[in-house]
Enzyme design. Structure first.
Site, mmCIF file in Angstrom:
data_model
loop_
_atom_site.group_PDB
_atom_site.id
_atom_site.type_symbol
_atom_site.label_atom_id
_atom_site.label_comp_id
_atom_site.label_asym_id
_atom_site.label_seq_id
_atom_site.Cartn_x
_atom_site.Cartn_y
_atom_site.Cartn_z
ATOM 1 N N TYR A 250 0.841 -1.205 0.000
ATOM 2 C CA TYR A 250 0.000 0.000 0.000
ATOM 3 C C TYR A 250 0.876 1.255 0.000
ATOM 4 O O TYR A 250 0.450 2.321 -0.420
ATOM 5 C CB TYR A 250 -0.948 -0.022 1.198
ATOM 6 C CG TYR A 250 -2.140 0.882 1.040
ATOM 7 C CD1 TYR A 250 -2.983 0.779 -0.063
ATOM 8 C CD2 TYR A 250 -2.431 1.851 1.999
ATOM 9 C CE1 TYR A 250 -4.078 1.613 -0.208
ATOM 10 C CE2 TYR A 250 -3.529 2.692 1.862
ATOM 11 C CZ TYR A 250 -4.347 2.569 0.755
ATOM 12 O OH TYR A 250 -5.432 3.402 0.607
ATOM 13 N N LYS B 165 -3.612 8.257 3.569
ATOM 14 C CA LYS B 165 -4.925 7.960 4.153
ATOM 15 C C LYS B 165 -4.948 8.271 5.651
ATOM 16 O O LYS B 165 -5.999 8.653 6.196
ATOM 17 C CB LYS B 165 -5.295 6.500 3.908
ATOM 18 C CG LYS B 165 -5.614 6.168 2.466
ATOM 19 C CD LYS B 165 -6.865 6.878 1.966
ATOM 20 C CE LYS B 165 -7.293 6.368 0.595
ATOM 21 N NZ LYS B 165 -8.469 7.084 0.071
#
Length: 257
Positions: A159, A166
């Protein structure tokens, strides 16, 4: 299955971030409409318009407008059109994230300054810009939603830099909830499990994330965009009028493993 009721009847909403019919934002728009809301749907560019238009038509969007969130004039035009047509806005869904591929697929320590800045601007600061413009239209209060992922809390293989991005998005959600709370505007984040969307396909080794979710999540299956939409509809409804600053997981319980 999309619930069919009228608990959002009379509410007006703006949905930003639909790429095609498989997008998380598309699933949310479908449930919003099935629940009685009227919608403004945006598309990012002329190239993407043909993929978003079928979704807008399916939900009977009252407004279908271009919106590149890096274009401040275009952003102002969208909110001006909403004010002219409805005179108010009850909810906003921000479902946007971007990172240059070379930065997304590399280690965090190798992320370029330019790539990080662009990812933060489009994925995070765009929420602030939209919230600022939505605030005066939410005359009777309202709800702002954004879309996060479990990689904001825990390190998820591959990720990469989107994890810190995020995390910033979720922190921004909390701070916006405090800023806008006195106006009775609630701000929350949705955190779905991995979904087979066009945006997610850009993540390296995405198939492994999908298999991990199927194997390890307590419900042993993937979340659907309709299920994310159901949570979104609940959060913009009066059923959730005391919920703000929250991150709502819709991932079959995967985040607890």
């Amino acid at each position: 299955m999309i619930p069919n009721s009228e608990f959002l009847k009379g509410k007006k909403g703006l949905v930003v971030g639909i790429a095609n019919e498989h997008s998380i934002a598309a699933g949310c728009a479908q449930v919003f409409r099935a629940s009685g809301a009227e919608l403004c749907i945006t598309y990012q560019s002329e190239k993407s318009r043909k993929f978003v238009k079928p979704v807008a038509e399916a939900v009977g969007a009252g407004l279908f407008l271009p919106l590149d969130v890096t274009d401040l004039v275009q952003t102002d035009q969208v909110f001006a059109a909403i004010e002219e047509k409805w005179g108010q806005l009850d909810f906003l869904l921000h479902s946007i994230a971007f990172c240059p591929r070379e930065d997304l697929h590399g280690r965090v320590v190798d992320c370029s300054q330019e790539g990080f800045g662009l990812a933060m601007d489009i994925s995070v600061h765009s929420l602030i810009r939209l919230a600022k413009r939505a605030e005066p239209l939410m005359v009777a209060g309202g709800t702002i939603l954004t879309v996060s992922y479990h990689g904001a809390d825990k390190v998820v293989d591959h990720y990469n830099i989107m994890g810190p991005v995020k995390a910033a998005l979720e922190a921004t959600t909390r701070y916006l909830s405090v800023d806008l709370g006195p106006r009775n505007i609630r701000v929350n984040a949705l955190s779905p499990g991995p979904l087979e969307t066009r945006a997610a396909s850009g993540i390296d080794h995405f198939d492994a994330l999908i298999e991990d979710a199927k194997t390890r999540a307590p419900l042993h299956r993937l979340t659907t965009i309709a299920e994310v939409g159901s949570m979104a509809a609940c959060l913009v409804s009066d059923f959730a009028r005391s919920v703000s600053g929250n991150t709502a997981y819709i991932d079959g319980g995967h985040h607890v493993i």
